[in-house]
Design a protein around this motif. Structure first.
Motif, mmCIF file in Angstrom:
data_model
loop_
_atom_site.group_PDB
_atom_site.id
_atom_site.type_symbol
_atom_site.label_atom_id
_atom_site.label_comp_id
_atom_site.label_asym_id
_atom_site.label_seq_id
_atom_site.Cartn_x
_atom_site.Cartn_y
_atom_site.Cartn_z
ATOM 1 N N TRP A 38 0.842 -1.190 0.000
ATOM 2 C CA TRP A 38 0.000 0.000 0.000
ATOM 3 C C TRP A 38 0.880 1.245 0.000
ATOM 4 C CZ3 TRP A 38 -5.291 -1.070 0.237
ATOM 5 C CH2 TRP A 38 -5.634 -2.366 0.666
ATOM 6 N N PHE A 39 0.409 2.274 -0.682
ATOM 7 C CA PHE A 39 1.066 3.580 -0.543
ATOM 8 C C PHE A 39 0.170 4.471 0.296
ATOM 9 C CE2 PHE A 39 2.511 7.836 -1.423
ATOM 10 C CZ PHE A 39 3.893 7.672 -1.417
ATOM 11 N N LEU A 40 0.741 4.989 1.380
ATOM 12 C CA LEU A 40 -0.012 5.846 2.302
ATOM 13 C C LEU A 40 0.406 7.294 2.079
ATOM 14 C CD1 LEU A 40 0.297 3.703 5.569
ATOM 15 C CD2 LEU A 40 -1.372 3.518 3.699
ATOM 16 N N THR A 41 -0.524 8.086 1.565
ATOM 17 C CA THR A 41 -0.279 9.513 1.348
ATOM 18 C C THR A 41 -0.808 10.270 2.564
ATOM 19 O OG1 THR A 41 -0.596 9.195 -1.032
ATOM 20 C CG2 THR A 41 -0.642 11.465 -0.201
ATOM 21 N N VAL A 42 0.112 10.764 3.381
ATOM 22 C CA VAL A 42 -0.249 11.372 4.664
ATOM 23 C C VAL A 42 -0.403 12.881 4.512
ATOM 24 C CG1 VAL A 42 0.437 11.678 7.070
ATOM 25 C CG2 VAL A 42 1.000 9.551 5.865
ATOM 26 N N GLN A 43 -1.514 13.364 4.982
ATOM 27 C CA GLN A 43 -1.767 14.813 4.997
ATOM 28 C C GLN A 43 -2.001 15.246 6.440
ATOM 29 O OE1 GLN A 43 -4.478 17.005 2.081
ATOM 30 N NE2 GLN A 43 -5.790 16.908 3.886
ATOM 31 N N VAL A 44 -1.027 15.934 7.016
ATOM 32 C CA VAL A 44 -1.110 16.402 8.398
ATOM 33 C C VAL A 44 -1.051 17.931 8.399
ATOM 34 C CG1 VAL A 44 0.010 16.403 10.655
ATOM 35 C CG2 VAL A 44 -0.061 14.312 9.312
ATOM 36 N N PRO A 45 -1.936 18.600 9.120
ATOM 37 C CA PRO A 45 -1.911 20.067 9.149
ATOM 38 C C PRO A 45 -0.567 20.579 9.649
ATOM 39 C CG PRO A 45 -3.926 19.234 10.144
ATOM 40 C CD PRO A 45 -3.035 18.052 9.942
ATOM 41 N N PRO A 46 -0.057 21.653 9.060
ATOM 42 C CA PRO A 46 1.198 22.229 9.549
ATOM 43 C C PRO A 46 0.988 22.811 10.947
ATOM 44 C CG PRO A 46 0.194 23.672 7.916
ATOM 45 C CD PRO A 46 -0.590 22.399 7.908
ATOM 46 N N PRO A 47 1.955 22.633 11.857
ATOM 47 C CA PRO A 47 1.794 23.185 13.203
ATOM 48 C C PRO A 47 1.790 24.702 13.180
ATOM 49 C CG PRO A 47 4.017 22.360 12.903
ATOM 50 C CD PRO A 47 3.244 21.946 11.694
ATOM 51 N N ARG A 48 1.024 25.292 14.057
ATOM 52 C CA ARG A 48 0.967 26.754 14.118
ATOM 53 C C ARG A 48 1.067 27.220 15.558
ATOM 54 N NH1 ARG A 48 -5.340 28.647 13.524
ATOM 55 N NH2 ARG A 48 -6.277 26.858 14.558
ATOM 56 N N LEU A 49 1.436 28.477 15.697
ATOM 57 C CA LEU A 49 1.567 29.108 17.008
ATOM 58 C C LEU A 49 0.707 30.352 17.033
ATOM 59 C CD1 LEU A 49 2.880 29.586 19.807
ATOM 60 C CD2 LEU A 49 4.772 30.705 18.596
ATOM 61 N N VAL A 50 -0.244 30.388 17.953
ATOM 62 C CA VAL A 50 -1.062 31.582 18.161
ATOM 63 C C VAL A 50 -0.546 32.277 19.414
ATOM 64 C CG1 VAL A 50 -3.374 32.465 18.629
ATOM 65 C CG2 VAL A 50 -3.065 30.548 17.042
ATOM 66 N N ILE A 51 -0.065 33.487 19.241
ATOM 67 C CA ILE A 51 0.481 34.270 20.346
ATOM 68 C C ILE A 51 -0.558 35.294 20.783
ATOM 69 C CG2 ILE A 51 2.323 35.820 21.090
ATOM 70 C CD1 ILE A 51 4.072 34.611 18.870
ATOM 71 N N ILE A 52 -0.871 35.289 22.049
ATOM 72 C CA ILE A 52 -1.821 36.266 22.583
ATOM 73 C C ILE A 52 -1.006 37.387 23.220
ATOM 74 C CG2 ILE A 52 -3.819 36.620 24.080
ATOM 75 C CD1 ILE A 52 -4.203 34.520 21.829
ATOM 76 N N GLY A 53 -1.028 38.532 22.569
ATOM 77 C CA GLY A 53 -0.298 39.680 23.089
ATOM 78 C C GLY A 53 0.819 40.134 22.167
ATOM 79 N N ALA A 54 0.716 41.352 21.669
ATOM 80 C CA ALA A 54 1.752 41.943 20.809
ATOM 81 C C ALA A 54 2.770 42.677 21.691
ATOM 82 C CB ALA A 54 1.115 42.895 19.793
ATOM 83 N N VAL A 55 3.505 41.909 22.480
ATOM 84 C CA VAL A 55 4.416 42.475 23.479
ATOM 85 C C VAL A 55 5.862 42.263 23.027
ATOM 86 C CG1 VAL A 55 2.753 42.110 25.340
ATOM 87 C CG2 VAL A 55 4.385 40.296 24.776
ATOM 88 N N HIS A 56 6.804 42.726 23.869
ATOM 89 C CA HIS A 56 8.216 42.627 23.500
ATOM 90 C C HIS A 56 8.657 41.179 23.301
ATOM 91 C CE1 HIS A 56 8.855 46.842 23.840
ATOM 92 N NE2 HIS A 56 8.661 46.896 25.147
#
Length: 242
Positions: A66-84
């Motif tokens: 079998w050929f398994l074509t894997v589709q996984v969402p790219p990891p993301r980072l949500v930052i709360i706060g536009a701080v230093h």
């Protein structure tokens, strides 16, 4: 590929849900397996391993290839706060291929001049998270404002969504008060216990860039420590709602 499977694959990709396209090398069979269905599939062990690794490839099971074509969402980072700290964290996170978004209703802070090339959402988290793709087990959330009115709604949504990392800035005393507020809002102790606070690895960080390094290191550790399928099985498919 069958047109109906292609449409389903694209729909799953748009919804940030992991899938595997299973194709027999003799051409006799092709099917799409969603992440939530993988454990019940005849190829469960191989599918789970591939989801964990996020890599496609050929497998041999019971004399069939079998050929398994894997589709996984790219990891993301949500930052709360536009701080230093965010100013240092955002470009470093992008360098390790995290898709970065910053949420902060304070328009004086959330400006393109301070965050060039970064996706900015100048709304309160309750509004922003409705407009953005739903939080999910492939998302990390770092709350950095020190303001409960901004941080708490985002933390609550992230914990409910089963994000692979949820962290918040603040001292242990500050965190103790935060725990009381989250409990009062109805979160279980089990969910609250997943919150990393004080945020970041203990490396003696002092300056904003040093704190950003410690946060990113903790995010990477959480991402690599357990695969996405493990996180989904542990935390369930619950997503943050409006």
């Amino acid at each position: 590929m069958r047109l109906d499977l292609l449409k389903q694959l694209n729909a799953e990709r748009a919804a940030r849900r992991a899938t595997i396209l299973v194709t027999s090398l003799d051409g006799s069979e092709q099917r799409l397996v969603r992440e939530a269905e993988a454990a019940a599939d005849p190829l469960a062990d191989e599918l789970l391993r591939r989801l964990d690794a996020g890599k496609s490839g050929v497998v041999e099971v019971a004399g069939r290839s079998w050929f398994l074509t894997v589709q996984v969402p790219p990891p993301r980072l949500v930052i709360i706060g536009a701080v230093h700290i965010s100013q240092a964290l955002a470009p470093m996170a992008a360098m390790v291929d995290l898709d970065v978004t910053i949420i902060d209703p304070r328009t004086a802070f959330a400006t393109p001049e301070r965050f060039p090339g970064v996706a900015l959402v100048a709304l309160w988290p309750e509004e922003a998270l409705v407009r953005l793709p739903p939080l999910d087990p492939y998302t990390a959330v770092a709350a950095l404002t020190h303001d409960p009115k901004i941080d708490d709604p985002a933390l609550e949504a992230a914990l409910k969504a089963g994000c692979f990392y949820v962290g918040a800035l603040g001292s242990r005393k500050t965190h103790a008060r935060r725990v009381e507020r989250l409990a009062a809002s109805g979160l279980s102790q089990e969910l609250i216990g997943r919150l990393r606070a004080p945020i970041g690895l203990e490396i003696g960080a002092v300056s904003p860039p040093e704190i950003a390094v410690s946060v990113l290191a903790e995010v990477i550790a959480a991402l690599r420590r357990s695969g996405p399928w493990e996180r989904t099985r542990e935390n369930g498919p619950t997503r943050a709602g409006p």
